[in-house]
Design a protein around this motif. Structure first.
Motif, PDB file in Angstrom:
ATOM      1  N   GLY A 112       7.196   7.386   3.062  1.00  0.00           N
ATOM      2  CA  GLY A 112       6.517   5.469   3.016  1.00  0.00           C
ATOM      3  C   GLY A 112       6.380   5.322   1.725  1.00  0.00           C
ATOM      4  O   GLY A 112       6.053   5.852   0.659  1.00  0.00           O
ATOM      5  N   ALA A 113       5.641   3.807   1.973  1.00  0.00           N
ATOM      6  CA  ALA A 113       5.130   3.271   0.562  1.00  0.00           C
ATOM      7  C   ALA A 113       3.544   3.523   0.220  1.00  0.00           C
ATOM      8  O   ALA A 113       3.100   3.529   1.151  1.00  0.00           O
ATOM      9  N   PRO A 114       3.244   3.736  -0.960  1.00  0.00           N
ATOM     10  CA  PRO A 114       2.143   4.145  -0.997  1.00  0.00           C
ATOM     11  C   PRO A 114       0.944   3.027  -0.672  1.00  0.00           C
ATOM     12  O   PRO A 114       0.249   3.270  -0.129  1.00  0.00           O
ATOM     13  N   PHE A 115       0.998   1.932  -0.381  1.00  0.00           N
ATOM     14  CA  PHE A 115      -0.157   0.994   0.232  1.00  0.00           C
ATOM     15  C   PHE A 115      -0.202   1.581   1.828  1.00  0.00           C
ATOM     16  O   PHE A 115      -1.508   1.731   2.364  1.00  0.00           O
ATOM     17  N   THR A 116       0.874   1.266   2.402  1.00  0.00           N
ATOM     18  CA  THR A 116       1.138   1.717   4.117  1.00  0.00           C
ATOM     19  C   THR A 116       0.125   3.597   4.107  1.00  0.00           C
ATOM     20  O   THR A 116      -0.266   3.829   4.631  1.00  0.00           O
ATOM     21  N   ASN A 165       2.507  -6.194   5.356  1.00  0.00           N
ATOM     22  CA  ASN A 165       2.300  -7.587   6.043  1.00  0.00           C
ATOM     23  C   ASN A 165       1.533  -8.538   6.289  1.00  0.00           C
ATOM     24  O   ASN A 165       0.956  -9.407   6.560  1.00  0.00           O
ATOM     25  N   TYR A 166      -0.094  -7.181   5.860  1.00  0.00           N
ATOM     26  CA  TYR A 166      -1.139  -7.631   6.284  1.00  0.00           C
ATOM     27  C   TYR A 166      -1.581  -8.212   5.340  1.00  0.00           C
ATOM     28  O   TYR A 166      -2.617  -9.038   4.863  1.00  0.00           O
ATOM     29  N   LEU A 167      -0.949  -8.367   3.899  1.00  0.00           N
ATOM     30  CA  LEU A 167      -1.489  -8.412   2.056  1.00  0.00           C
ATOM     31  C   LEU A 167      -0.969  -9.515   2.731  1.00  0.00           C
ATOM     32  O   LEU A 167       0.303 -10.080   2.641  1.00  0.00           O
ATOM     33  N   SER A 168      -1.930 -10.833   2.109  1.00  0.00           N
ATOM     34  CA  SER A 168      -1.028 -11.804   1.071  1.00  0.00           C
ATOM     35  C   SER A 168      -0.449 -11.710   0.281  1.00  0.00           C
ATOM     36  O   SER A 168      -0.720 -10.678  -0.961  1.00  0.00           O
ATOM     37  N   PRO A 169       0.159 -12.852  -0.725  1.00  0.00           N
ATOM     38  CA  PRO A 169       0.834 -12.515  -2.167  1.00  0.00           C
ATOM     39  C   PRO A 169       0.596 -12.003  -2.802  1.00  0.00           C
ATOM     40  O   PRO A 169       0.963 -10.952  -3.730  1.00  0.00           O
ATOM     41  N   LYS A 170      -1.547 -12.567  -2.508  1.00  0.00           N
ATOM     42  CA  LYS A 170      -1.736 -12.523  -3.889  1.00  0.00           C
ATOM     43  C   LYS A 170      -2.375  -9.970  -4.174  1.00  0.00           C
ATOM     44  O   LYS A 170      -2.531  -9.948  -4.561  1.00  0.00           O
ATOM     45  N   GLN A 171      -2.346 -10.379  -2.879  1.00  0.00           N
ATOM     46  CA  GLN A 171      -3.046  -8.939  -2.089  1.00  0.00           C
ATOM     47  C   GLN A 171      -1.904  -8.052  -2.738  1.00  0.00           C
ATOM     48  O   GLN A 171      -2.306  -6.890  -3.687  1.00  0.00           O
ATOM     49  N   TYR A 172      -0.908  -8.346  -2.357  1.00  0.00           N
ATOM     50  CA  TYR A 172       0.285  -7.633  -2.529  1.00  0.00           C
ATOM     51  C   TYR A 172       0.596  -7.103  -3.905  1.00  0.00           C
ATOM     52  O   TYR A 172       0.785  -6.187  -4.409  1.00  0.00           O
ATOM     53  N   GLU A 173       0.595  -8.083  -4.792  1.00  0.00           N
ATOM     54  CA  GLU A 173       0.852  -8.232  -6.174  1.00  0.00           C
ATOM     55  C   GLU A 173       0.128  -7.024  -6.705  1.00  0.00           C
ATOM     56  O   GLU A 173       0.174  -6.530  -7.335  1.00  0.00           O
ATOM     57  N   ILE A 174      -1.327  -6.962  -6.190  1.00  0.00           N
ATOM     58  CA  ILE A 174      -2.211  -6.211  -6.565  1.00  0.00           C
ATOM     59  C   ILE A 174      -2.362  -4.733  -6.510  1.00  0.00           C
ATOM     60  O   ILE A 174      -2.524  -3.723  -6.570  1.00  0.00           O
ATOM     61  N   LEU A 175      -2.498  -4.925  -4.712  1.00  0.00           N
ATOM     62  CA  LEU A 175      -2.967  -3.813  -3.897  1.00  0.00           C
ATOM     63  C   LEU A 175      -1.220  -2.596  -3.893  1.00  0.00           C
ATOM     64  O   LEU A 175      -1.482  -1.597  -3.659  1.00  0.00           O
ATOM     65  N   ALA A 176      -0.398  -3.409  -3.478  1.00  0.00           N
ATOM     66  CA  ALA A 176       0.339  -2.985  -3.738  1.00  0.00           C
ATOM     67  C   ALA A 176       1.561  -2.765  -3.811  1.00  0.00           C
ATOM     68  O   ALA A 176       2.492  -1.857  -4.653  1.00  0.00           O
ATOM     69  N   ARG A 177       2.356  -3.104  -4.749  1.00  0.00           N
ATOM     70  CA  ARG A 177       3.692  -3.615  -5.626  1.00  0.00           C
ATOM     71  C   ARG A 177       3.419  -2.744  -7.022  1.00  0.00           C
ATOM     72  O   ARG A 177       4.536  -2.397  -6.935  1.00  0.00           O
ATOM     73  N   PRO A 178       2.567  -3.059  -7.861  1.00  0.00           N
ATOM     74  CA  PRO A 178       2.173  -1.516  -8.855  1.00  0.00           C
ATOM     75  C   PRO A 178       2.920  -0.756  -8.529  1.00  0.00           C
ATOM     76  O   PRO A 178       3.503   0.205  -8.998  1.00  0.00           O
ATOM     77  N   TYR A 179       2.594  -0.296  -7.538  1.00  0.00           N
ATOM     78  CA  TYR A 179       3.250   1.529  -7.242  1.00  0.00           C
ATOM     79  C   TYR A 179       3.971   1.275  -6.410  1.00  0.00           C
ATOM     80  O   TYR A 179       4.713   2.348  -6.901  1.00  0.00           O
ATOM     81  N   VAL A 180       5.075   0.086  -5.590  1.00  0.00           N
ATOM     82  CA  VAL A 180       6.207   0.628  -5.130  1.00  0.00           C
ATOM     83  C   VAL A 180       7.120   0.553  -6.775  1.00  0.00           C
ATOM     84  O   VAL A 180       8.119   1.613  -6.858  1.00  0.00           O
ATOM     85  N   GLU A 181       7.095  -0.496  -7.865  1.00  0.00           N
ATOM     86  CA  GLU A 181       7.133  -0.314  -8.907  1.00  0.00           C
ATOM     87  C   GLU A 181       7.588   0.963  -9.320  1.00  0.00           C
ATOM     88  O   GLU A 181       8.334   1.432 -10.453  1.00  0.00           O
ATOM     89  N   LYS A 182       6.059   1.671  -9.494  1.00  0.00           N
ATOM     90  CA  LYS A 182       6.256   2.722  -9.942  1.00  0.00           C
ATOM     91  C   LYS A 182       7.210   4.186  -9.784  1.00  0.00           C
ATOM     92  O   LYS A 182       7.864   4.247 -10.493  1.00  0.00           O
TER      93      LYS A 182
END
Ligand code: CP3
Length: 345
Positions: free
Chosen positions: A144-148, A210-227
């Motif tokens: 699973g991805a971190p946010f999920t 899907n529940y995240l706005s682009p800005k929320q995704y940027e802060i709450l999800a993407r950095p951890y996927v990148e890691k």
């Protein structure tokens, strides 16, 4: 060109020309299969995933029946969470339930970084056994991805809105990021173990992004996927990033350093290619609802998607999300055969 299923899958991930698109589908080992239901009758989900022999048998069921190009390890995105002793069970017909969710900031401290080697070695045994059996077909590992995963930990079940997860992140930003960092380590450990044992690719399921706005995704999800993606042991293998209902995030997703994205049916294959600047291999996007209709409709829609996909090298046939448990086997066969017949077309 005579390709083994594994070669076909690898070539597609490399954006090389193939005789036809490779095919596998999400939840291919699951409740629409009579041979799965037969095992499930007398076992809990946990008993099935924790027994390497049973799990291997289930992983191979759809390959034996349909000769798909790739198998996906039968386990769950929440497997690394069982050892945390927060009362996780996956209930039939309901899904995951966590009795003691991480709903206060102090509980983040209790989260241990689990590893397959130490805490759930049955997964390693399953990957080894499956790989031994599967020489000519591709084998996909996943996590699973971190946010999920964090949304399950915080909310205790499949979320309908991620409200509690977002509220937690905004009330306790430091603890949220600490939780996500820990979850990211847990996921990296799971992926590394599967890669070490020779899966051909890994898929990262970000089911609730899907529940995240682009800005929320940027802060709450993407950095951890990148890691995860920047981990040297993970980045040496092809990574497929799956999300659904995320057309509004496509610009953000286009920045990920992945090999492939798995798309749902809310966007077309050509549009997804265009909006991600042709950067990725595309996987998907047949709506599984089609398979609940007629043979004719199944053939027609499968053909449309497979033809659109193969216009450009770098396409893997798949559904837009997991197959429905009420899907008639005849329609699955039609879908698979329609894709295979493209070889001669
Ligand atoms: O795709 C496969 O065949 C491989 C195995 C697999 C399972 N879960 C087995 C499973 C994979 C890749 C997953 C991923 C998974 N698990 C996701 C991401 C994909 C998605 O659908 O968004 C999520 C969110 C989970 C969490 C989870 N596990 C849910 C929501 C459920 C209940 C859904 C359902 O269909 O009942 C599970 C249970 C689960 N995981 C089942 C299977 C085959 C059903 C178990 C059963 O009762 O027999």
């Amino acid at each position: 060109m005579s390709l083994t299923p594994k070669q076909r899958f690898e070539k597609a991930l490399n954006r090389e020309t193939t005789d036809r698109p490779p095919i596998w589908f999400m939840r291919q080992a699951g409740r629409y299969l009579p041979e799965y239901k037969e095992i499930r009758k007398n076992k809990t989900f946990e008993q099935m995933i924790q027994d390497p022999e049973i799990a291997t048998t289930i992983t191979l069921q759809p390959i034996k029946r349909f000769d798909l190009d790739a198998a996906i390890i039968f386990t769950d995105i929440l497997t690394p969470i069982y050892p945390l002793k927060i009362g996780l069970t996956i209930k039939q017909g309901i899904g995951p339930i966590i009795e003691k969710p991480i709903n206060t900031p102090d509980k983040v401290n209790n989260i241990e970084i689990t590893t397959p080697e130490e805490h759930y070695s049955y997964l390693i045994d399953e990957v080894k056994m499956t790989r031994k059996e599967l020489k000519k077909h591709a084998l996909i590992g996943f996590a699973g991805a971190p946010f999920t995963i964090a949304s399950y930990l915080i909310e205790g079940k499949s979320t309908r809105d991620a409200n509690k997860t977002k509220a937690f992140a905004w009330k306790y930003p430091e603890k949220y990021h600490e939780l996500l960092s820990k979850v990211t380590e847990i996921i990296i450990n799971k992926l590394k173990a599967q890669i070490k044992n020779n899966v051909d690719a890994v898929q990262l399921f970000d089911s609730w992004a899907n529940y995240l706005s682009p800005k929320q995704y940027e802060i709450l999800a993407r950095p951890y996927v990148e890691k995860i993606l920047n981990n040297p042991e993970i980045s040496k293998k092809p990574v497929i990033y799956y999300s659904r209902g995320t057309s509004h995030l496509i610009e953000k997703i286009s920045q990920l350093n992945v090999t492939a994205i798995s798309i749902d049916h809310t966007i077309s294959i050509s549009q997804a290619r265009k909006e991600t600047h042709e950067k990725f291999v595309i996987q998907g996007n047949l709506d599984p609802a089609v398979l609940l209709s007629t043979a004719e409709k199944t053939r027609e829609e499968t053909m449309k998607i497979a033809r659109e996909g193969r216009k450009t090298p770098g396409y893997i046939f798949n559904l837009s999300k997991g197959i429905d448990k009420n899907t008639p086997l005849e329609n699955v066969e039609i879908m698979v055969n329609t894709v295979k017949q493209l070889q001669e077309a």
